[in-house]
Write a protein that holds these residues in place. Sequence first.
Motif, PDB file in Angstrom:
ATOM      1  N   TYR A  68      -7.164 -12.957   7.790  1.00 52.75           N
ATOM      2  CA  TYR A  68      -5.674 -13.794   6.477  1.00 52.75           C
ATOM      3  C   TYR A  68      -5.651 -11.949   5.769  1.00 52.75           C
ATOM      4  O   TYR A  68      -5.422 -11.775   5.374  1.00 52.75           O
ATOM      5  N   GLU A  69      -7.402 -12.244   5.984  1.00 59.72           N
ATOM      6  CA  GLU A  69      -7.897 -11.143   4.956  1.00 59.72           C
ATOM      7  C   GLU A  69      -7.147  -9.283   5.642  1.00 59.72           C
ATOM      8  O   GLU A  69      -6.888  -8.859   4.812  1.00 59.72           O
ATOM      9  N   GLN A  70      -7.010  -9.047   7.069  1.00 53.50           N
ATOM     10  CA  GLN A  70      -6.482  -7.536   7.611  1.00 53.50           C
ATOM     11  C   GLN A  70      -4.705  -8.080   6.596  1.00 53.50           C
ATOM     12  O   GLN A  70      -4.232  -7.062   6.504  1.00 53.50           O
ATOM     13  N   GLU A  71      -4.326  -9.373   6.885  1.00 49.74           N
ATOM     14  CA  GLU A  71      -2.577  -9.916   6.939  1.00 49.74           C
ATOM     15  C   GLU A  71      -2.484  -9.440   5.039  1.00 49.74           C
ATOM     16  O   GLU A  71      -1.639  -8.954   4.757  1.00 49.74           O
ATOM     17  N   PHE A  72      -3.407 -10.295   4.509  1.00 48.07           N
ATOM     18  CA  PHE A  72      -3.269  -9.840   2.751  1.00 48.07           C
ATOM     19  C   PHE A  72      -3.672  -7.993   2.962  1.00 48.07           C
ATOM     20  O   PHE A  72      -2.797  -7.542   1.946  1.00 48.07           O
ATOM     21  N   SER A  73      -4.405  -7.547   3.074  1.00 45.77           N
ATOM     22  CA  SER A  73      -3.947  -5.824   2.751  1.00 45.77           C
ATOM     23  C   SER A  73      -3.781  -5.377   3.297  1.00 45.77           C
ATOM     24  O   SER A  73      -2.721  -4.235   2.852  1.00 45.77           O
ATOM     25  N   LEU A  74      -2.512  -5.725   4.826  1.00 45.45           N
ATOM     26  CA  LEU A  74      -1.098  -5.102   4.589  1.00 45.45           C
ATOM     27  C   LEU A  74      -0.163  -5.711   3.580  1.00 45.45           C
ATOM     28  O   LEU A  74       0.744  -4.583   3.667  1.00 45.45           O
ATOM     29  N   ASN A  75      -0.514  -7.078   3.470  1.00 45.00           N
ATOM     30  CA  ASN A  75       0.660  -7.018   2.246  1.00 45.00           C
ATOM     31  C   ASN A  75       1.066  -6.256   1.390  1.00 45.00           C
ATOM     32  O   ASN A  75       2.249  -5.417   0.414  1.00 45.00           O
ATOM     33  N   LEU A  76      -0.209  -6.463   0.874  1.00 43.12           N
ATOM     34  CA  LEU A  76      -0.417  -5.278  -0.453  1.00 43.12           C
ATOM     35  C   LEU A  76      -0.130  -3.939  -0.407  1.00 43.12           C
ATOM     36  O   LEU A  76       0.979  -3.204  -0.933  1.00 43.12           O
ATOM     37  N   LEU A  77      -0.693  -3.187   1.407  1.00 41.99           N
ATOM     38  CA  LEU A  77       0.318  -2.123   1.005  1.00 41.99           C
ATOM     39  C   LEU A  77       1.208  -2.116   1.740  1.00 41.99           C
ATOM     40  O   LEU A  77       2.558  -0.728   1.108  1.00 41.99           O
ATOM     41  N   ALA A  78       2.842  -3.098   1.661  1.00 40.17           N
ATOM     42  CA  ALA A  78       4.031  -2.838   2.406  1.00 40.17           C
ATOM     43  C   ALA A  78       4.657  -3.180   0.573  1.00 40.17           C
ATOM     44  O   ALA A  78       5.353  -2.316   0.210  1.00 40.17           O
ATOM     45  N   ALA A  79       3.680  -3.641  -0.195  1.00 39.54           N
ATOM     46  CA  ALA A  79       4.257  -3.665  -2.093  1.00 39.54           C
ATOM     47  C   ALA A  79       4.124  -2.516  -1.843  1.00 39.54           C
ATOM     48  O   ALA A  79       4.590  -2.209  -2.815  1.00 39.54           O
ATOM     49  N   GLU A  80       2.930  -1.749  -2.034  1.00 42.71           N
ATOM     50  CA  GLU A  80       2.805  -0.136  -2.450  1.00 42.71           C
ATOM     51  C   GLU A  80       3.724   0.548  -2.304  1.00 42.71           C
ATOM     52  O   GLU A  80       3.379   1.598  -2.816  1.00 42.71           O
ATOM     53  N   GLN A  81       3.800   0.707  -0.566  1.00 39.90           N
ATOM     54  CA  GLN A  81       4.852   1.326  -0.220  1.00 39.90           C
ATOM     55  C   GLN A  81       6.345   1.446  -0.734  1.00 39.90           C
ATOM     56  O   GLN A  81       6.903   2.783  -1.755  1.00 39.90           O
ATOM     57  N   VAL A  82       6.533   0.152  -0.983  1.00 39.22           N
ATOM     58  CA  VAL A  82       7.033  -0.155  -1.799  1.00 39.22           C
ATOM     59  C   VAL A  82       7.666   0.629  -3.290  1.00 39.22           C
ATOM     60  O   VAL A  82       8.392   0.676  -3.970  1.00 39.22           O
ATOM     61  N   THR A  83       7.026   0.461  -3.857  1.00 37.28           N
ATOM     62  CA  THR A  83       6.472   0.774  -5.448  1.00 37.28           C
ATOM     63  C   THR A  83       6.284   2.352  -5.550  1.00 37.28           C
ATOM     64  O   THR A  83       6.948   3.160  -6.211  1.00 37.28           O
ATOM     65  N   LEU A  84       5.184   2.947  -4.090  1.00 35.00           N
ATOM     66  CA  LEU A  84       5.800   4.385  -4.199  1.00 35.00           C
ATOM     67  C   LEU A  84       6.878   4.559  -3.774  1.00 35.00           C
ATOM     68  O   LEU A  84       7.314   6.097  -4.558  1.00 35.00           O
ATOM     69  N   ALA A  85       8.306   4.668  -3.327  1.00 33.68           N
ATOM     70  CA  ALA A  85       9.298   4.646  -2.965  1.00 33.68           C
ATOM     71  C   ALA A  85       9.982   4.806  -4.290  1.00 33.68           C
ATOM     72  O   ALA A  85      10.968   5.960  -4.865  1.00 33.68           O
ATOM     73  N   GLU A  86       9.343   4.423  -5.555  1.00 35.02           N
ATOM     74  CA  GLU A  86      10.009   3.635  -6.610  1.00 35.02           C
ATOM     75  C   GLU A  86       9.783   4.722  -7.488  1.00 35.02           C
ATOM     76  O   GLU A  86      10.470   5.948  -8.346  1.00 35.02           O
ATOM     77  N   ILE A  87       8.446   4.743  -7.199  1.00 37.13           N
ATOM     78  CA  ILE A  87       7.746   6.213  -8.099  1.00 37.13           C
ATOM     79  C   ILE A  87       8.559   7.697  -7.690  1.00 37.13           C
ATOM     80  O   ILE A  87       8.916   8.371  -8.675  1.00 37.13           O
ATOM     81  N   ASP A  88       8.941   7.157  -6.068  1.00 38.15           N
ATOM     82  CA  ASP A  88       9.548   9.165  -5.779  1.00 38.15           C
ATOM     83  C   ASP A  88      10.848   9.001  -5.898  1.00 38.15           C
ATOM     84  O   ASP A  88      11.103   9.924  -6.710  1.00 38.15           O
TER      85      ASP A  88
END
Length: 136
Positions: A68-88
């Motif tokens: 669960y913890e790993q999945e949570f980290s990866l979900n968070l990571l995916a969300a952060e990558q979307v935000t990073l793309a928006e920042i770029d």
Amino acid sequence: MGSTRSSQGAYSKSEAQPYLEKLKLLRSRMLGDTNYLADSALKRTRSEAAGDLSKMPIHMADIGSDNYEQEFSLNLLAAEQVTLAEIDSALARIESGEYGACVECGQRIKKSRLNAIPFTHYCIDCASERDQESRG
Ligand SMILES: [Zn+2]
């Protein structure tokens, strides 16, 4: 031909300067976070994939919470990558003088909104409409 209607609400580069600073700060902070999250999530996968059974957790409950913890980290990571793309993309829009204009209707996005979400591409009206669409 000529004037681009979509950028009528855009801020000039000097007006967008404070948001440029914010976006750069946000970006470097997120890159740090993202590396950290990817690292901790992948490290765990690697040690499990290595098949070192002596290091495997014994209790099923432990395995569950670990996954669960790993999945949570990866979900968070995916969300952060979307935000990073928006920042770029927002940084690119400052560069091209389109920053601050809603990509949907071309209206100027209020400064109070940009202060809260400097990487947004939508004015409050279009954002809430899109929200309703994705929900319905
Ligand atoms: Zn709009």
